[in-house]
Write a protein that holds these residues in place. Sequence first.
Motif, PDB file in Angstrom:
ATOM      1  N   LYS A  22       0.829  -1.208   0.000  1.00  0.00           N
ATOM      2  CA  LYS A  22       0.000   0.000   0.000  1.00  0.00           C
ATOM      3  C   LYS A  22       0.868   1.265   0.000  1.00  0.00           C
ATOM      4  O   LYS A  22       0.600   2.215  -0.735  1.00  0.00           O
ATOM      5  N   LYS A  25       2.494   1.867  -3.395  1.00  0.00           N
ATOM      6  CA  LYS A  25       1.490   2.396  -4.318  1.00  0.00           C
ATOM      7  C   LYS A  25       1.199   3.866  -4.032  1.00  0.00           C
ATOM      8  O   LYS A  25       1.190   4.691  -4.952  1.00  0.00           O
ATOM      9  N   ALA A  84      -9.721  -6.582   2.527  1.00  0.00           N
ATOM     10  CA  ALA A  84      -9.723  -6.197   1.108  1.00  0.00           C
ATOM     11  C   ALA A  84      -8.301  -5.928   0.618  1.00  0.00           C
ATOM     12  O   ALA A  84      -7.943  -6.302  -0.514  1.00  0.00           O
ATOM     13  N   ASP A  85      -7.468  -5.298   1.449  1.00  0.00           N
ATOM     14  CA  ASP A  85      -6.062  -5.058   1.095  1.00  0.00           C
ATOM     15  C   ASP A  85      -5.326  -6.379   0.900  1.00  0.00           C
ATOM     16  O   ASP A  85      -4.539  -6.541  -0.038  1.00  0.00           O
ATOM     17  N   LYS A  87      -6.616  -9.240   0.089  1.00  0.00           N
ATOM     18  CA  LYS A  87      -7.124  -9.872  -1.131  1.00  0.00           C
ATOM     19  C   LYS A  87      -6.466  -9.237  -2.368  1.00  0.00           C
ATOM     20  O   LYS A  87      -6.038  -9.943  -3.280  1.00  0.00           O
ATOM     21  N   GLU A  88      -6.386  -7.916  -2.387  1.00  0.00           N
ATOM     22  CA  GLU A  88      -5.746  -7.217  -3.510  1.00  0.00           C
ATOM     23  C   GLU A  88      -4.274  -7.609  -3.631  1.00  0.00           C
ATOM     24  O   GLU A  88      -3.767  -7.843  -4.723  1.00  0.00           O
ATOM     25  N   PHE A  89      -3.594  -7.707  -2.491  1.00  0.00           N
ATOM     26  CA  PHE A  89      -2.177  -8.065  -2.489  1.00  0.00           C
ATOM     27  C   PHE A  89      -1.974  -9.481  -3.015  1.00  0.00           C
ATOM     28  O   PHE A  89      -1.072  -9.728  -3.824  1.00  0.00           O
ATOM     29  N   ALA A  91      -3.907 -11.090  -5.070  1.00  0.00           N
ATOM     30  CA  ALA A  91      -4.176 -11.053  -6.513  1.00  0.00           C
ATOM     31  C   ALA A  91      -2.966 -10.486  -7.255  1.00  0.00           C
ATOM     32  O   ALA A  91      -2.584 -10.996  -8.322  1.00  0.00           O
ATOM     33  N   TYR A  92      -2.345  -9.469  -6.695  1.00  0.00           N
ATOM     34  CA  TYR A  92      -1.143  -8.887  -7.293  1.00  0.00           C
ATOM     35  C   TYR A  92      -0.016  -9.924  -7.337  1.00  0.00           C
ATOM     36  O   TYR A  92       0.649 -10.084  -8.362  1.00  0.00           O
ATOM     37  N   SER A  95      -0.680 -12.444 -10.031  1.00  0.00           N
ATOM     38  CA  SER A  95      -0.421 -11.914 -11.373  1.00  0.00           C
ATOM     39  C   SER A  95       1.074 -11.839 -11.651  1.00  0.00           C
ATOM     40  O   SER A  95       1.514 -12.090 -12.773  1.00  0.00           O
TER      41      SER A  95
END
Length: 107
Positions: A22, A25, A84-85, A87-89, A91-92, A95
Amino acid sequence: MKAHNKKEKEEIAFQFAVGLFKALKDHGYNVNQLALEMGVEKSHLQLIANGKKNITLSTQIAIANGLKISFSEIASYYDSVTDADKKEFKAYQKSQQKLKGHIKKSQ
């Protein structure tokens, strides 16, 4: 106060990595840029950024200094991590793993 067990230490390292994600970013950095700013090996910082390394207080301060923020601000990133953070991490990370696999296949 009881010492943390291995699983708790892994959870702390993961939450720090999410907070660092975070912060990177928010401040317009990537791991490579921060490693250069800190004067550390990219591979060392990648372990931290992926939650694979439990780090010392002095390293946390060096990360904050590299991002040009205060230690309390890097600590607040850790404290403010949400599901949520996380989950986003994740997913990152997924990828990035796919990208690395694709690059290896094309070489």
